[in-house]
Scaffold this active site. Structure first.
Site, PDB file in Angstrom:
ATOM      1  CG  ASP A  33      72.938  69.031  19.021  1.00 10.77           C
ATOM      2  OD1 ASP A  33      73.015  68.865  20.254  1.00 10.77           O
ATOM      3  OD2 ASP A  33      72.820  68.097  18.201  1.00 10.77           O
ATOM      4  CE  LYS A  55      76.076  67.312  18.085  1.00 10.04           C
ATOM      5  NZ  LYS A  55      76.003  65.960  17.517  1.00 10.04           N
ATOM      6  NE  ARG A 101      66.698  60.489  17.956  1.00  8.09           N
ATOM      7  CZ  ARG A 101      67.510  59.528  17.525  1.00  8.09           C
ATOM      8  NH1 ARG A 101      67.256  58.265  17.795  1.00  8.09           N
ATOM      9  NH2 ARG A 101      68.568  59.826  16.807  1.00  8.09           N
TER      10      ARG A 101
END
Ligand code: BES
Ligand code: MN
Ligand code: ZN
Length: 496
Positions: free
Chosen positions: A267, A274, A348
């Site tokens: 991720d 990030k 999600r």
């Protein structure tokens, strides 16, 4: 490390471990050893002011009258407090302490615990289970480890009166350990080794155990309308996959239990990139899926009497020219549309299609999903508890109990309409993040919109899937959290 169950004879090689309780009360085997040593053991304990507290160790090198190199006494504390988990932790403490002791063989003398209602065989099996879990190391990529740092123990003997019975008790525990260690391996492997396509091949290994493994690629998912999951993977060079695992331990007609895992193999955050510092940790973002895969391995290994489905969504969240943008609107398999405010709230998006697909196709008794879903979970509960979010009180309580018993604790968090409102979007049915508060709850609210009123629990394992410090049952690193929890939960409540 090989685990052996042997008769309670004094060993002739390696190191011997015996137990003592509070106030330095020796176990009956320790008393026998002390006698052989002409009282040297009790004198040493006195001289060292050994108390017998849980986990306290004393070594007596070159014991008089014995052939072993060292005798160790380990404290078990108050006998009234002991149970299977404590004995697993004792096994873990022993191997953590002695793994690199220089000897190849260690022997631990197990005895019945009357207060805990555990036979010597149960004690022996649980000590062995704990030792196996704590002994795990991921050494694959070390080529230059100094000899004196390497573990030396290759034989872990547990002595008890009926070794073959201990073997029988250990059988299923050993299979659960297989599942936990498999999950840890998957989580520890870096993103250049485990990516969606390679991950699929590891899961296929489960077919040898009788697990039915079915793999959907991007074309099939396109066909099904899984726009949310596919959007996350569209910036990656590795094809996204949905893997369905099936274990039928009962008549196929019985509704299955379903476990769904977030499998983001890496991720980066995507276009909502990030920060660089610590980004390497995000290889663990498939920890939820690894727990599901490890659980399936454990259940099939011990031939659990339950019908269980495991579904994992495997994607890599990358920034690239084909990556999805903040503001994009995607259509999920349920037909509901989602405005992607932040491409880093990707878990999600993966789970929502996996959840919808699972309830739609399998009509499960309930669904439990696991995910390293939100940093906010670590802010709320740290690394001691995983948060659970649920529309079902009974299952939540069953999970809480199983968590306490195996030492993989869960704590229930609130959900409700006031939180749900926070993810309404101006241009689509919902957006993929709320405001700056209650980030773990708004993530759960998002998932709940895809469970179609099926009994459901979401477990956010962001804080528990990886630890910076060792515990009694795991070295630092991947914990395999969730495998033992769910195995116990199933065993206690859903097996015939
Ligand atoms: N995988 C992360 C959650 C995470 C972050 C777990 C740090 C453990 C440590 C997840 O995909 C994520 O990035 N979540 C965002 C959501 C936010 C953008 C709404 C987060 O928690 O910051
Ligand atoms: Mn993210
Ligand atoms: Zn993530």
């Amino acid at each position: 490390m090989k685990i052996n169950f042997l008769k309670t004879d004094l060993p002739a090689k390696g190191n011997l471990v015996t137990f003592a309780y509070n106030d330095c009360r020796l176990s009956s085997f320790a008393r026998k050893v002390d006698k052989e040593m002409g009282g040297q053991l009790s004198r040493a304990l006195g001289a060292a002011r050994f108390k017998g507290k849980f986990g306290e160790f004393l070594a007596v090198p070159a014991p008089a009258g014995l052939e072993v190199r060292n005798v160790y006494v380990m404290g078990l504390g108050n006998a009234d407090d002991l149970n299977d988990l404590k004995m697993q932790q004792a096994g873990g403490k022993i191997i953590a302490r002695l793994m690199s002791c220089g000897e190849e063989e260690i022997s631990v003398a197990a005895e019945a615990l009357k207060k805990a209602d555990m036979s010597a065989e149960e004690v022996a099996a649980n000590v062995a289970f704990g030792a196996r879990l704590r002994r795990y190391r991921f050494d694959k990529y070390r080529t230059k480890e100094p000899e004196d740092k390497k573990p030396t123990v290759i034989l872990f003997n547990v002595l008890c009166s009926a070794p073959s019975r201990a073997e029988t008790v250990f059988g299923p525990l050993d299979k659960v350990a297989d599942g936990v260690l498999f999950a840890r391996d998957l989580v520890t492997e870096p993103g250049n080794v485990i990516y969606p396509e390679s991950y699929v091949e590891h899961i296929r290994e489960l077919s040898d155990l009788g697990v039915d493994v079915e793999v959907l690629g991007e074309d099939e998912m396109e066909e099904l309308g899984m726009g949310a999951l596919l959007g996350v993977g569209q910036g990656s060079a590795s094809e996204s996959h949905l893997v369905i695992m099936r274990w039928n331990g009962l008549d196929k007609k019985k509704a299955p239990l379903a476990f769904i895992g977030k499998g983001v193999t890496f991720d980066t955050g995507g276009i909502s990139l990030k920060p660089g510092a610590g980004m390497e940790d995000m290889k663990f973002d498939m920890g939820g899926s690894a727990a599901v895969v490890g659980l399936m391995k454990a259940l099939a290994g011990r031939k659990a009497k339950a019908n269980v489905i495991g579904v994992v969504g495997l994607v890599e969240n990358m920034p690239s020219g084909t990556a999805q943008r903040p503001g994009d609107v995607v259509t999920s398999m349920s037909g509901q549309t989602i405005e992607v405010i932040n491409t880093d709230a990707e878990g999600r998006l993966v789970l929502c299609d996996a959840l919808w697909y699972t309830q739609d196709r399998f009509k499960p008794k309930f669904m439990i999903d696991l995910a390293t879903l939100t940093g906010a979970m670590m802010v709320a509960l740290g690394q001691e508890y995983a948060g659970i979010f649920s529309n079902d009180d009974k299952i939540s309580e069953q999970l809480f109990k199983a968590g306490e018993e195996v030492g993989e604790a869960v704590w229930r968090m609130p959900i409700g309409p006031a939180y749900d409102e926070l993810i309404n979007s101006d241009i689509a049915d919902m957006k993929n993040m709320g405001n700056k508060y209650a980030g773990s709850i708004t993530a759960a609210q998002f998932l709940q919109r895809f469970v179609n009123d099926v009994p459901w629990v979401h477990i956010d394992i962001a804080g528990t899937a990886w630890k910076q410090t060792p515990s009694d049952l795991a070295d630092k690193g991947a914990t395999g959290y969730g495998v033992r929890l769910l195995d116990r939960f199933i065993q206690e409540n859903y097996e015939d």
